[in-house]
Design a protein around this motif. Sequence first.
Motif, short mmCIF file in Angstrom:
data_model
loop_
_atom_site.label_atom_id
_atom_site.label_comp_id
_atom_site.label_asym_id
_atom_site.label_seq_id
_atom_site.Cartn_x
_atom_site.Cartn_y
_atom_site.Cartn_z
N TYR A 215 0.90 -1.18 0.04
CA TYR A 215 0.01 0.07 0.03
C TYR A 215 0.82 1.30 0.22
O TYR A 215 1.89 1.24 0.62
CB TYR A 215 -0.91 0.10 1.02
CG TYR A 215 -2.05 1.09 1.16
CD1 TYR A 215 -3.08 0.94 0.50
CD2 TYR A 215 -1.63 2.39 1.71
CE1 TYR A 215 -4.16 1.70 0.53
CE2 TYR A 215 -2.62 3.32 1.69
CZ TYR A 215 -3.98 2.93 1.00
OH TYR A 215 -4.99 4.19 1.02
N LYS A 221 -3.50 1.04 -3.25
CA LYS A 221 -3.09 -0.28 -3.34
C LYS A 221 -2.11 -0.77 -4.49
O LYS A 221 -2.06 -0.44 -5.39
CB LYS A 221 -4.26 -1.32 -3.41
CG LYS A 221 -3.88 -2.84 -3.31
CD LYS A 221 -5.22 -3.58 -3.41
CE LYS A 221 -5.95 -4.10 -2.40
NZ LYS A 221 -6.84 -5.10 -2.43
N ARG A 334 -9.93 -5.74 10.38
CA ARG A 334 -8.56 -6.07 10.60
C ARG A 334 -8.21 -7.26 9.98
O ARG A 334 -7.10 -7.58 9.37
CB ARG A 334 -7.90 -5.77 11.94
CG ARG A 334 -6.62 -6.02 12.17
CD ARG A 334 -5.74 -5.01 11.29
NE ARG A 334 -4.30 -5.31 11.56
CZ ARG A 334 -3.58 -6.13 10.88
NH1 ARG A 334 -4.32 -6.96 9.77
NH2 ARG A 334 -2.19 -6.30 11.14
N GLU A 336 -9.91 -9.37 7.86
CA GLU A 336 -9.97 -9.48 6.51
C GLU A 336 -9.11 -8.66 5.82
O GLU A 336 -8.56 -9.08 4.56
CB GLU A 336 -11.47 -8.81 6.33
CG GLU A 336 -12.74 -9.66 6.65
CD GLU A 336 -13.96 -8.78 6.48
OE1 GLU A 336 -14.12 -7.42 6.29
OE2 GLU A 336 -15.18 -9.43 6.63
N LYS A 337 -8.62 -7.79 6.21
CA LYS A 337 -7.37 -7.02 5.59
C LYS A 337 -6.07 -8.02 5.68
O LYS A 337 -5.28 -7.92 4.67
CB LYS A 337 -7.09 -5.64 6.50
CG LYS A 337 -5.91 -4.76 5.81
CD LYS A 337 -5.68 -3.66 6.86
CE LYS A 337 -4.35 -2.72 6.47
NZ LYS A 337 -4.03 -1.95 7.41
N GLU A 338 -5.91 -8.55 6.81
CA GLU A 338 -4.87 -9.38 6.85
C GLU A 338 -4.80 -10.59 5.93
O GLU A 338 -3.85 -10.91 5.29
CB GLU A 338 -4.59 -10.05 8.26
CG GLU A 338 -3.42 -10.97 8.61
CD GLU A 338 -1.94 -10.11 8.45
OE1 GLU A 338 -1.28 -10.85 8.19
OE2 GLU A 338 -2.25 -8.85 8.65
#
Length: 603
Positions: A215, A221, A334, A336-338
């Motif tokens: 990012y 992204k 968090r 889901e981001k990982e």
Amino acid sequence: MNRQEFRTIAIIAHVDHGKTTLVDAMLWQSGTFRENEKVDERVMDSNDLERERGITILAKNTSVFYKGVKINIVDTPGHADFGGEVERTLQMVDGVILLVDAAEGPLPQTRFVLQKALSLGLPPIVVLNKIDRPDRRPSEVLDEIYDLFIDLDASEEQLEFPVYYTNAREGVAHTQIDDDSTDLRPLFEEILKSVPPSKGDAGSVAQFLVTSLDYNDYVGKLAVGRLFNGTLKPQTQYALSTVNGLKNVKTTVVYTHEGLKRIETPEALAGDIIAVAGIEDISIGDTLTAVDNPMPMKRIAVDEPTISMVFSVNTSPFAGREGDFVTSRQIRARLEKEMIHNVSLKVEIPEPDQFVVMGRGELQLAILIEMMRREGFELSVSKPQVVTKEINGELNEPMELVVVDCPDEYVGVITEKLSVRKGRMTQMHNPGHGRVRMEFRIPSRGLIGWRSEFLTDTRGTGILNSLFDGYAPWQGAITSRVNGALVADRKGKATTYSLFHLQPRGGLFIGPTTEVYEGMIIGENSRENDLDVNVIREKKLTNMRSSGADEALRLIPPREMNLEHALEWIDSDELVEVTPKSIRVRKKILAANIRPKKFKNPE
């Protein structure tokens, strides 16, 4: 630049064998850093946790120029728990440097990464590092490497590997162990000779495989990967192949790598490792290809996770005091981001406030928890459990190959402890230097909670390494922690007087003035049962004085729990409370009057 001028190579090795140090030396000697430029030591370990622990967690790529050829180098993690990082990075290289400690020899993770590289048909260059060690044994280690290659069914071409001897800290590579080389030039020459140039065709259909994500605050992204064929340009329409099919997208910026920097380029060529900005819904494993003639590549596949933990909202009386993110919605976002970045992680949500997080091992999940707490999250974490699967109607569990290196006086205690945990010795080697190397095959759950006990048993002199070794039928009951817990029975601040009188009951985890609440575990009982104790009791004052009444009370220093120790220590009816400033251990049910009495049963 044409395709013949690219070489793409990964450096693979067991943890702490010197990968990152060697890459640093290659960056300096190739002229990537100027003479007076200020650069931190171990520049490739950019993550705070990596610098603190001295291990590589995230695979990273860099590039150097040697004789006009661009060499893309990928530095991979050496710990088995981060195998997902290794597997996806090997998909984008044309060769590997296998780095082995000249004293320790090949260890479990060496086997894991080499097996993946050989199965992909990658040509290896073997480098024996740390040849300045007084206990080096290069000829024996080289024999062990040959045995490992044969054991992993290497092809005849792969067995013809070149061998180099290096001292990465000094930046020296030798073709013979005592030649007069003073730099890494022999190794650079070997890379140009042994690693095949990119097979990509700049004139064919574009094929860009995404192997990691990053990012950037300015462009959003970034998709990082290798351009296998064709060219890629900014501000251009392409087809994105995802798990759900094809869709049209537009790139905004295309970057290439020079040293540790990303440089904007008007056109990326086949064979290079690049980064692409402008596509928000791109994921690892996706392919960017031509709109008129899409040719998606095979998606990246990684091994299944073997360990799971339940992450949940912090429900203790101290919840919300220290953290900024405390709700289940924030924890879910968090995780889901990982999962976008970490392909070896899986998350299931059996209940709205509970998340079953599955990964490769305790360390991988502990690193994730540590990163979350540093970001300001509060959460509760359960005891690690193994992920079982049914094979032909029979329950199977993950197994581990465990290699123990320890002084020979501790062989008896280690063998006894591992046999109780269903471990079976498969090999034992005693070279006669006072240390013994043993190999065991043991269920993964047998290792949960044993690592800290192992360090105690070997007085800190033992080395323990483990590697996932497939599945086997359920091995039967394994006794978990023997000792019970000392549990606070009320809220308040712990007093020296109370702790002094609790010391004979067992080991304490807290010191005086520590705030406690009902159900919080303050120590380990010396017996099997749990014991509810009053840690806030103060000395009753009277107007009578007696000899010795006012003597200072001496406390044994508490055994402070860090995250890994807490995760290993807790039992199935307990949780670890994680906040940005504190690690506490507690009972799942806090109230003593409704908490079931604990009876020790094997799992």
